[in-house]
Design an enzyme around this catalytic site. Sequence first.
Site, PDB file in Angstrom:
ATOM      1  N   ARG A  63      18.368 -74.832  -8.085  1.00 58.38           N
ATOM      2  CA  ARG A  63      19.792 -75.148  -7.950  1.00 58.38           C
ATOM      3  C   ARG A  63      20.526 -75.008  -9.286  1.00 58.38           C
ATOM      4  O   ARG A  63      21.670 -74.531  -9.334  1.00 58.38           O
ATOM      5  CB  ARG A  63      19.955 -76.565  -7.405  1.00 58.38           C
ATOM      6  CG  ARG A  63      21.410 -76.954  -7.192  1.00 58.38           C
ATOM      7  CD  ARG A  63      21.521 -78.192  -6.318  1.00 58.38           C
ATOM      8  NE  ARG A  63      22.900 -78.490  -5.987  1.00 58.38           N
ATOM      9  CZ  ARG A  63      23.525 -79.611  -6.368  1.00 58.38           C
ATOM     10  NH1 ARG A  63      22.882 -80.522  -7.077  1.00 58.38           N
ATOM     11  NH2 ARG A  63      24.780 -79.805  -6.038  1.00 58.38           N
ATOM     12  N   HIS A  67      23.983 -72.949 -10.149  1.00 60.41           N
ATOM     13  CA  HIS A  67      25.160 -73.570 -10.768  1.00 60.41           C
ATOM     14  C   HIS A  67      25.477 -72.966 -12.136  1.00 60.41           C
ATOM     15  O   HIS A  67      26.621 -73.022 -12.584  1.00 60.41           O
ATOM     16  CB  HIS A  67      24.969 -75.089 -10.863  1.00 60.41           C
ATOM     17  CG  HIS A  67      25.141 -75.774  -9.538  1.00 60.41           C
ATOM     18  ND1 HIS A  67      25.582 -77.075  -9.411  1.00 60.41           N
ATOM     19  CD2 HIS A  67      24.955 -75.329  -8.271  1.00 60.41           C
ATOM     20  CE1 HIS A  67      25.639 -77.392  -8.119  1.00 60.41           C
ATOM     21  NE2 HIS A  67      25.247 -76.358  -7.411  1.00 60.41           N
ATOM     22  N   ASP A  68      24.495 -72.399 -12.793  1.00 58.68           N
ATOM     23  CA  ASP A  68      24.758 -71.688 -14.041  1.00 58.68           C
ATOM     24  C   ASP A  68      25.457 -70.353 -13.748  1.00 58.68           C
ATOM     25  O   ASP A  68      26.542 -70.072 -14.273  1.00 58.68           O
ATOM     26  CB  ASP A  68      23.449 -71.433 -14.794  1.00 58.68           C
ATOM     27  CG  ASP A  68      23.690 -70.709 -16.120  1.00 58.68           C
ATOM     28  OD1 ASP A  68      24.795 -70.868 -16.691  1.00 58.68           O
ATOM     29  OD2 ASP A  68      22.790 -69.986 -16.592  1.00 58.68           O
ATOM     30  N   VAL A  71      29.260 -69.974 -12.710  1.00 56.31           N
ATOM     31  CA  VAL A  71      30.317 -70.402 -13.629  1.00 56.31           C
ATOM     32  C   VAL A  71      30.288 -69.519 -14.873  1.00 56.31           C
ATOM     33  O   VAL A  71      29.478 -69.717 -15.775  1.00 56.31           O
ATOM     34  CB  VAL A  71      30.149 -71.902 -13.984  1.00 56.31           C
ATOM     35  CG1 VAL A  71      31.319 -72.381 -14.832  1.00 56.31           C
ATOM     36  CG2 VAL A  71      30.025 -72.740 -12.712  1.00 56.31           C
ATOM     37  N   GLY A  73      29.090 -66.611 -15.238  1.00 56.49           N
ATOM     38  CA  GLY A  73      27.862 -65.831 -15.383  1.00 56.49           C
ATOM     39  C   GLY A  73      26.638 -66.643 -15.772  1.00 56.49           C
ATOM     40  O   GLY A  73      26.736 -67.826 -16.109  1.00 56.49           O
ATOM     41  N   SER A  77      25.459 -71.951 -19.578  1.00 58.25           N
ATOM     42  CA  SER A  77      26.592 -72.837 -19.869  1.00 58.25           C
ATOM     43  C   SER A  77      26.373 -74.222 -19.268  1.00 58.25           C
ATOM     44  O   SER A  77      26.774 -75.232 -19.860  1.00 58.25           O
ATOM     45  CB  SER A  77      27.897 -72.231 -19.337  1.00 58.25           C
ATOM     46  OG  SER A  77      27.780 -71.897 -17.972  1.00 58.25           O
ATOM     47  N   ASN A  95      28.252 -81.174 -10.034  1.00 59.35           N
ATOM     48  CA  ASN A  95      27.104 -81.420 -10.912  1.00 59.35           C
ATOM     49  C   ASN A  95      26.837 -82.891 -11.218  1.00 59.35           C
ATOM     50  O   ASN A  95      25.693 -83.320 -11.335  1.00 59.35           O
ATOM     51  CB  ASN A  95      27.309 -80.686 -12.246  1.00 59.35           C
ATOM     52  CG  ASN A  95      27.249 -79.181 -12.098  1.00 59.35           C
ATOM     53  OD1 ASN A  95      26.624 -78.671 -11.160  1.00 59.35           O
ATOM     54  ND2 ASN A  95      27.898 -78.461 -13.001  1.00 59.35           N
ATOM     55  N   PRO A 164      31.052 -73.899  -4.485  1.00 57.57           N
ATOM     56  CA  PRO A 164      31.693 -74.366  -3.256  1.00 57.57           C
ATOM     57  C   PRO A 164      31.170 -75.735  -2.810  1.00 57.57           C
ATOM     58  O   PRO A 164      29.990 -76.037  -2.971  1.00 57.57           O
ATOM     59  CB  PRO A 164      31.322 -73.286  -2.224  1.00 57.57           C
ATOM     60  CG  PRO A 164      30.119 -72.608  -2.775  1.00 57.57           C
ATOM     61  CD  PRO A 164      30.172 -72.743  -4.264  1.00 57.57           C
ATOM     62  N   THR A 195      15.847 -74.660   2.031  1.00 62.17           N
ATOM     63  CA  THR A 195      14.588 -74.946   2.709  1.00 62.17           C
ATOM     64  C   THR A 195      13.738 -75.891   1.861  1.00 62.17           C
ATOM     65  O   THR A 195      12.714 -76.397   2.318  1.00 62.17           O
ATOM     66  CB  THR A 195      13.818 -73.632   3.034  1.00 62.17           C
ATOM     67  OG1 THR A 195      12.742 -73.936   3.927  1.00 62.17           O
ATOM     68  CG2 THR A 195      13.284 -72.955   1.800  1.00 62.17           C
ATOM     69  N   THR A 242       9.210 -79.179   6.328  1.00 62.95           N
ATOM     70  CA  THR A 242       8.420 -78.753   5.171  1.00 62.95           C
ATOM     71  C   THR A 242       9.329 -78.769   3.936  1.00 62.95           C
ATOM     72  O   THR A 242       9.694 -77.717   3.416  1.00 62.95           O
ATOM     73  CB  THR A 242       7.855 -77.326   5.384  1.00 62.95           C
ATOM     74  OG1 THR A 242       8.938 -76.465   5.828  1.00 62.95           O
ATOM     75  CG2 THR A 242       6.761 -77.302   6.428  1.00 62.95           C
ATOM     76  N   ASP A 247       9.827 -71.716   3.108  1.00 59.22           N
ATOM     77  CA  ASP A 247       9.613 -70.911   4.306  1.00 59.22           C
ATOM     78  C   ASP A 247      10.959 -70.666   4.991  1.00 59.22           C
ATOM     79  O   ASP A 247      12.009 -70.892   4.385  1.00 59.22           O
ATOM     80  CB  ASP A 247       8.626 -71.634   5.243  1.00 59.22           C
ATOM     81  CG  ASP A 247       9.095 -73.046   5.571  1.00 59.22           C
ATOM     82  OD1 ASP A 247      10.318 -73.343   5.428  1.00 59.22           O
ATOM     83  OD2 ASP A 247       8.260 -73.868   5.976  1.00 59.22           O
TER      84      ASP A 247
HETATM   85  C1  HEM Z   1      26.423 -71.721  -0.029  1.00 62.22           C
HETATM   86  C2  HEM Z   1      26.965 -72.690  -0.729  1.00 62.22           C
HETATM   87  C3  HEM Z   1      26.195 -73.904  -1.164  1.00 62.22           C
HETATM   88  C4  HEM Z   1      26.605 -75.182  -1.010  1.00 62.22           C
HETATM   89  C5  HEM Z   1      27.905 -75.657  -0.367  1.00 62.22           C
HETATM   90  C6  HEM Z   1      25.563 -76.029  -1.534  1.00 62.22           C
HETATM   91  C7  HEM Z   1      25.611 -77.402  -1.585  1.00 62.22           C
HETATM   92  C8  HEM Z   1      24.572 -78.235  -1.957  1.00 62.22           C
HETATM   93  C9  HEM Z   1      24.619 -79.667  -1.930  1.00 62.22           C
HETATM   94  C10 HEM Z   1      25.815 -80.507  -1.537  1.00 62.22           C
HETATM   95  C11 HEM Z   1      23.402 -80.123  -2.316  1.00 62.22           C
HETATM   96  C12 HEM Z   1      22.968 -81.579  -2.462  1.00 62.22           C
HETATM   97  C13 HEM Z   1      23.379 -82.105  -3.829  1.00 62.22           C
HETATM   98  C14 HEM Z   1      23.206 -83.590  -3.980  1.00 62.22           C
HETATM   99  O1  HEM Z   1      23.380 -84.324  -3.020  1.00 62.22           O
HETATM  100  O2  HEM Z   1      22.911 -84.037  -5.105  1.00 62.22           O
HETATM  101  C15 HEM Z   1      22.584 -78.973  -2.596  1.00 62.22           C
HETATM  102  C16 HEM Z   1      21.272 -79.016  -3.011  1.00 62.22           C
HETATM  103  C17 HEM Z   1      20.530 -77.904  -3.311  1.00 62.22           C
HETATM  104  N1  HEM Z   1      20.982 -76.601  -3.385  1.00 62.22           N
HETATM  105 FE1  HEM Z   1      22.725 -75.912  -2.650  1.00 62.22          FE
HETATM  106  N2  HEM Z   1      24.542 -75.251  -2.004  1.00 62.22           N
HETATM  107  C18 HEM Z   1      24.874 -73.944  -1.796  1.00 62.22           C
HETATM  108  C19 HEM Z   1      24.149 -72.835  -2.183  1.00 62.22           C
HETATM  109  C20 HEM Z   1      22.945 -72.880  -2.846  1.00 62.22           C
HETATM  110  C21 HEM Z   1      22.289 -71.744  -3.451  1.00 62.22           C
HETATM  111  C22 HEM Z   1      22.847 -70.326  -3.463  1.00 62.22           C
HETATM  112  C23 HEM Z   1      21.113 -72.205  -3.985  1.00 62.22           C
HETATM  113  C24 HEM Z   1      20.061 -71.456  -4.748  1.00 62.22           C
HETATM  114  C25 HEM Z   1      19.808 -70.182  -4.632  1.00 62.22           C
HETATM  115  C26 HEM Z   1      21.044 -73.623  -3.705  1.00 62.22           C
HETATM  116  C27 HEM Z   1      19.981 -74.441  -4.005  1.00 62.22           C
HETATM  117  C28 HEM Z   1      19.946 -75.799  -3.740  1.00 62.22           C
HETATM  118  C29 HEM Z   1      18.731 -76.602  -3.878  1.00 62.22           C
HETATM  119  C30 HEM Z   1      17.350 -76.074  -4.174  1.00 62.22           C
HETATM  120  C31 HEM Z   1      19.108 -77.935  -3.635  1.00 62.22           C
HETATM  121  C32 HEM Z   1      18.220 -79.180  -3.737  1.00 62.22           C
HETATM  122  C33 HEM Z   1      18.237 -79.660  -5.190  1.00 62.22           C
HETATM  123  C34 HEM Z   1      17.346 -80.838  -5.494  1.00 62.22           C
HETATM  124  O3  HEM Z   1      16.621 -81.344  -4.629  1.00 62.22           O
HETATM  125  O4  HEM Z   1      17.411 -81.295  -6.659  1.00 62.22           O
HETATM  126  N3  HEM Z   1      22.177 -74.011  -3.048  1.00 62.22           N
HETATM  127  N4  HEM Z   1      23.330 -77.830  -2.382  1.00 62.22           N
END
Ligand code: HEM
Length: 319
Positions: A63, A67-68, A71, A73, A77, A95, A164, A195, A242, A247
């Site tokens: 994640r 997030h890097d 913003v 590129g 940052s 963040n 977003p 996943t 899982t 997966d």
């Molecule tokens: C499509 C738009 C996306 C939205 C709206 C979104 C939103 C979120 C939100 C709200 C969380 C939970 C954060 C929290 O409660 O602290 C999350 C977690 C996560 N996101 Fe996304 N996300 C998006 C795309 C992505 C992308 C592109 C990736 C990586 C390629 C990603 C990887 C992850 C991962 C792995 C977690 C779990 C992090 C953890 O357990 O520490 N997300 N995301």
Amino acid sequence: MASISSSSAACYLLILFMCSSTARTQLSSSFYSSSCPELEGIVLNAMQKEVKKDHRLPASILRLFFHDCFVNGCDASVLLADNATFKGEQNALPNRNSIRRLDFIETIKSAVEASCKNTVSCADILAIAARDAVVLSGGPSWTVPLGRGDARTASQAAANSNIPPPSSTLSALITSFSKQGLDEQDLVALSGAHTIGFAHCTTFRSRLYNDSNINAAFAALKKRTCPRSGGDRNLAALEEHTPRGFDNSYYVNLLSRRGLLHSDQEFFNNGSADVVVRRYAKDLNAFYKDFAAAMVKMGNIRPLSGSNGEIRRVCSRAN
Ligand code: HEM
Ligand SMILES: *[C@@H]1O[C@H](CO)[C@@H](O)[C@H](O)[C@H]1NC(C)=O
Ligand SMILES: *[C@@H]1O[C@H](CO)[C@@H](O)[C@H](O)[C@H]1NC(C)=O
Ligand SMILES: *[C@@H]1O[C@H](CO)[C@@H](O)[C@H](O)[C@H]1NC(C)=O
């Protein structure tokens, strides 16, 4: 006359080529092959050890890379810490109290510095660690293009506007990703990162209580640890069967309206992304192939070249 005009045409082409090559950095998988051949081994070894102590590490690192890159590129940052005179991205809404394990990127950086001083950027370390995060979770592997510089600054405003929120509609997500040069297939494939990992109740409460496109039994179960009020910091797995395995069950869940975030279920809500979700739910290898390709594409977002960037000494602070 003919020879003058053809040589000036060649010259014009040369200038164009030089302009475009200085404006855009060409990343290369062999960037550190002579300056730091042990780099990828150091990163993988560190990740392997730490994941035993923190099972959530891969999700959190993956994640961070997203997030890097979104913003200004992939320039590390997001790793710049706030201080009295500098307010970076770490306290931006997506963040704050949410991104984690930035400290571990710093730990990997120290290990890399011990072998290859002043050589490897934090942005590249994060890109390699994100790939290893997926591999260590049982997902696909890919070759990571390298050679990114580290930013000297960061933007809280850009973090707030470019990443977003989970309340986003499909069309808002498509727009957000297209601004980064990523298409709808990239969007759906990259979101498969959900996943693994966890989300706080605050990010999916309104989905549980207000959305209609949600499985009733799933909503009832999730409401037990995410009440209408209170329990804001309670966590739920983004994919509960899982949660540590990379997966395609994220997509399988969407088919039965068991996406945790509103934004997740947008990909299977009678819209243009349905076809992609069905394909990934049915074909694990198609997901793996598209995810890996989309990660390379995301990793190519506006890398900093030579003098536009620096090799930070520590990842949390500009030199
Ligand atoms: C499509 C738009 C996306 C939205 C709206 C979104 C939103 C979120 C939100 C709200 C969380 C939970 C954060 C929290 O409660 O602290 C999350 C977690 C996560 N996101 Fe996304 N996300 C998006 C795309 C992505 C992308 C592109 C990736 C990586 C390629 C990603 C990887 C992850 C991962 C792995 C977690 C779990 C992090 C953890 O357990 O520490 N997300 N995301
Ligand atoms: C559900 O929607 C209503 C009306 O828009 C709003 O007042 C309420 O706060 C929402 N509930 C949650 C849990 O988001
Ligand atoms: C999608 O379309 C089907 C068939 O028309 C309908 O039964 C279902 O309620 C729709 N779902 C949503 C979320 O609109
Ligand atoms: C505050 O952080 C910025 C960005 O890392 C850095 O350039 C600056 O030197 C820092 N200031 C202090 C006093 O550490």
